[in-house]
Scaffold this motif. Structure first.
Motif, PDB file in Angstrom:
ATOM      1  N   ALA A  35       0.836  -1.202   0.000  1.00 29.27           N
ATOM      2  CA  ALA A  35       0.000   0.000   0.000  1.00 29.27           C
ATOM      3  C   ALA A  35       0.872   1.253   0.000  1.00 29.27           C
ATOM      4  O   ALA A  35       1.766   1.397   0.831  1.00 29.27           O
ATOM      5  CB  ALA A  35      -0.933   0.005   1.202  1.00 29.27           C
ATOM      6  N   GLU A  36       0.568   2.159  -0.937  1.00 20.41           N
ATOM      7  CA  GLU A  36       1.314   3.405  -1.051  1.00 20.41           C
ATOM      8  C   GLU A  36       0.625   4.564  -0.336  1.00 20.41           C
ATOM      9  O   GLU A  36       1.204   5.636  -0.163  1.00 20.41           O
ATOM     10  CB  GLU A  36       1.503   3.753  -2.522  1.00 20.41           C
ATOM     11  N   GLY A  37      -0.604   4.358   0.054  1.00 26.14           N
ATOM     12  CA  GLY A  37      -1.379   5.330   0.815  1.00 26.14           C
ATOM     13  C   GLY A  37      -2.472   4.571   1.537  1.00 26.14           C
ATOM     14  O   GLY A  37      -2.820   3.450   1.150  1.00 26.14           O
ATOM     15  N   LEU A  38      -3.022   5.171   2.593  1.00 21.29           N
ATOM     16  CA  LEU A  38      -3.947   4.437   3.456  1.00 21.29           C
ATOM     17  C   LEU A  38      -5.230   5.200   3.723  1.00 21.29           C
ATOM     18  O   LEU A  38      -5.207   6.417   3.969  1.00 21.29           O
ATOM     19  CB  LEU A  38      -3.270   4.131   4.795  1.00 21.29           C
ATOM     20  N   LEU A  39      -6.342   4.486   3.675  1.00 26.86           N
ATOM     21  CA  LEU A  39      -7.630   4.956   4.165  1.00 26.86           C
ATOM     22  C   LEU A  39      -7.844   4.269   5.503  1.00 26.86           C
ATOM     23  O   LEU A  39      -7.872   3.036   5.567  1.00 26.86           O
ATOM     24  CB  LEU A  39      -8.746   4.581   3.194  1.00 26.86           C
TER      25      LEU A  39
END
Length: 369
Positions: free
Chosen positions: A131-135
């Protein structure tokens, strides 16, 4: 401890993501469940758009966007931590998945099953999976959970967007992007509507085991203050009937007593699964909805399916997921560069609040709109 369905779904998604595709029978063996259970899980996850299903096999979704290949071809990978993949958060996940697909990104999901002490480890798993960004929707349940289990989010090594969670003012999370439903506004819509129908202050029956439930309780006090109303009695604490039948029965009888005494002619109930069960039990006790009690539910997951369709406050769950994923993609550089940046070159953080809607049906005694 017996594994929950949410935990099993998390393992199933991990298996399919690692392999790319798998036969349902193989998944049953790996998960240690019956083929019927595995098939049911696959159908549920495919119905939410989290898996592709073809002739006894499942595969990780290969979304395409107008600009070329999806994540499998080198696009972004977005990680999402959610407390559940069912009920309220099913729609949030669906919205995030749709927005990721439009951006040519892949969404990978982990479920905390409302165990906030495991949020950090599950998020590390998302990062390890690429994952390169997270919610991030932490599994907070109680008022003290954000302070006890939240500060780590502010120090994540990748861009993150908090969704459907409000940290305490002044906490390290104040500077984190977030997208939330305005539950206070949703409660105000309900209370104002009942007042316009000629009722006094509605009685609130609500849970206290989730951030949404706590926000509904706080919004109730605010709404009464704004409208100059006094509560007919203390908030009735609600619990699921299947979890504690005795407490559920006591709550329903407290509501019935308020109606019988004339203290209340209207009620707001969080959530609508509880509201449906309350209406069923009230009918057995001689209280009719809406003739004796005007009722509005909160969440609008299944409210329209009740025998007497329930008027309900509907948070914009799917749009929360869409907006959060879109914001994360923009943070990762897929938006228009330079837009909205300050003199120092860094784009301001955003706290985006979306307004719920009131969907009027038969249970409040008004004509539906």
């Amino acid at each position: 401890m017996r594994e929950s369905a949410a935990e099993r779904h998390d393992r199933l998604l991990d298996l399919v993501r690692e392999r790319g595709s798998a036969r349902v029978s193989d998944l049953a063996d790996r998960l240690g469940v019956s083929p019927v259970t595995a098939r049911r899980d696959v159908e549920e996850l495919a119905g939410r758009g989290l898996l592709d299903r073809v002739h006894g096999s499942v595969s990780w979704p290969q979304e395409q966007s107008g600009g070329g290949t999806g994540a499998a071809g080198g696009g972004l990978v977005l990680g999402m931590l959610a407390p559940s993949a069912t009920y309220y958060f099913a729609e949030v996940i669906r919205g995030a998945h749709e927005a990721a697909a439009r951006a040519g990104a892949r969404l990978i999901l982990r479920i905390s099953d409302y165990r906030p002490e495991e949020d950090h480890a599950r998020t590390e798993g998302l990062l390890a999976a690429g994952a390169e960004g997270l919610l991030v929707a932490p599994g907070w349940r109680r008022p003290g959970d954000p302070a006890a289990y939240g500060d780590w989010i502010a120090s994540l090594p990748v861009p993150a967007v908090l969704l459907e969670r409000l940290p305490a003012a002044g906490s390290p999370l104040d500077g984190t992007d977030r997208v939330c439903s305005d539950h206070r506004h949703g409660v105000l819509l309900a209370v104002r509507h009942l007042r316009e129908l000629g009722h006094g202050a509605p009685l609130l029956m609500a849970r206290d085991d989730s951030p949404t439930a706590l926000a509904v309780r706080a919004g109730y006090a605010d709404a009464l203050g704004v409208l100059g109303l006094r509560p007919p009695r203390d908030v009735i604490d609600s619990v699921p009937a299947e979890v504690c039948p005795d407490r559920f029965e006591a709550a329903v009888r407290a509501l019935r007593e308020a109606v019988a005494s004339g203290a209340a002619t209207a009620a707001l109930i969080h959530n609508d699964v509880d509201a449906i069960q309350v209406v069923q039990r009230l009918a057995e006790l001689g209280v009719r909805v809406p003739q004796d009690l005007a009722l509005i539910a909160y969440d609008d997951e299944v409210a329209a399916l009740a025998d007497t369709p329930l008027t309900a406050v509907a948070p914009p769950k799917r749009e929360v997921g869409r907006q959060a994923a879109g914001l994360l993609v923009e943070r990762l550089g897929r938006g228009r560069p330079g837009r909205g940046r300050d003199a120092g070159g860094e784009e301001p953080r955003r706290h985006l609040t979306l307004l719920p809607q009131l969907r009027v049906r038969a249970s409040c005694g008004a004509s539906s709109i």
